[in-house]
Design a protein around this motif. Structure first.
Motif, PDB file in Angstrom:
ATOM      1  N   SER A 169      12.649  46.892  82.396  1.00  0.00           N
ATOM      2  CA  SER A 169      13.782  46.037  82.729  1.00  0.00           C
ATOM      3  C   SER A 169      13.471  44.541  82.691  1.00  0.00           C
ATOM      4  O   SER A 169      14.338  43.733  82.993  1.00  0.00           O
ATOM      5  CB  SER A 169      14.288  46.388  84.130  1.00  0.00           C
ATOM      6  N   ALA A 176      20.690  49.121  77.809  1.00  0.00           N
ATOM      7  CA  ALA A 176      20.041  47.957  78.413  1.00  0.00           C
ATOM      8  C   ALA A 176      18.675  47.724  77.770  1.00  0.00           C
ATOM      9  O   ALA A 176      18.296  46.585  77.486  1.00  0.00           O
ATOM     10  CB  ALA A 176      19.895  48.152  79.918  1.00  0.00           C
ATOM     11  N   VAL A 203      20.069  43.083  84.127  1.00  0.00           N
ATOM     12  CA  VAL A 203      20.825  43.249  85.350  1.00  0.00           C
ATOM     13  C   VAL A 203      22.201  43.781  84.976  1.00  0.00           C
ATOM     14  O   VAL A 203      22.927  43.166  84.210  1.00  0.00           O
ATOM     15  CB  VAL A 203      20.975  41.901  86.112  1.00  0.00           C
ATOM     16  N   ASN A 204      22.546  44.955  85.511  1.00  0.00           N
ATOM     17  CA  ASN A 204      23.847  45.593  85.236  1.00  0.00           C
ATOM     18  C   ASN A 204      24.094  45.768  83.737  1.00  0.00           C
ATOM     19  O   ASN A 204      25.194  45.549  83.242  1.00  0.00           O
ATOM     20  CB  ASN A 204      24.995  44.813  85.868  1.00  0.00           C
ATOM     21  N   GLY A 205      23.048  46.093  82.987  1.00  0.00           N
ATOM     22  CA  GLY A 205      23.189  46.332  81.561  1.00  0.00           C
ATOM     23  C   GLY A 205      23.211  45.091  80.689  1.00  0.00           C
ATOM     24  O   GLY A 205      23.343  45.188  79.484  1.00  0.00           O
ATOM     25  N   ARG A 206      23.090  43.910  81.297  1.00  0.00           N
ATOM     26  CA  ARG A 206      23.101  42.661  80.540  1.00  0.00           C
ATOM     27  C   ARG A 206      21.763  41.951  80.701  1.00  0.00           C
ATOM     28  O   ARG A 206      21.120  42.050  81.736  1.00  0.00           O
ATOM     29  CB  ARG A 206      24.208  41.746  81.039  1.00  0.00           C
TER      30      ARG A 206
END
Length: 82
Positions: free
Chosen positions: A28, A4, A75-78
């Motif tokens: 993030s 990520a 978000v969720n690796g994307r």
């Protein structure tokens, strides 16, 4: 570095290549900003036609330039753009 984080780094690098500057960055999330361009050709033409009076409009636009802001969030690796 996680996948990520690598995806966020790649997206940030792509946007920096398009003229954006990094305003803030966490693991993030990243916020990038770019000043909008002012078209040179038509402003020069209008300045000549109006014998310089259009320079007042150009000065106003330079002082009050708008900016484009992009927020990238993982978000969720994307990477999501907003």
């Amino acid at each position: 570095m996680s996948d990520a984080g690598a995806a966020l780094d790649a997206e940030v690098a792509r946007l920096v290549g398009k003229g954006y500057a990094v305003e803030s960055r966490t693991e993030s999330q990243a916020v990038l900003v770019r000043k909008r361009r002012i078209g040179l050709f038509w402003n020069v033409v209008l300045s000549f036609i109006t014998v310089g009076f259009w320079l007042i409009v150009i000065a106003y636009r330079l002082i009050n330039r708008k900016s484009d802001r992009v927020v990238l969030t993982v978000v969720n690796g994307r990477v999501q753009r907003s």
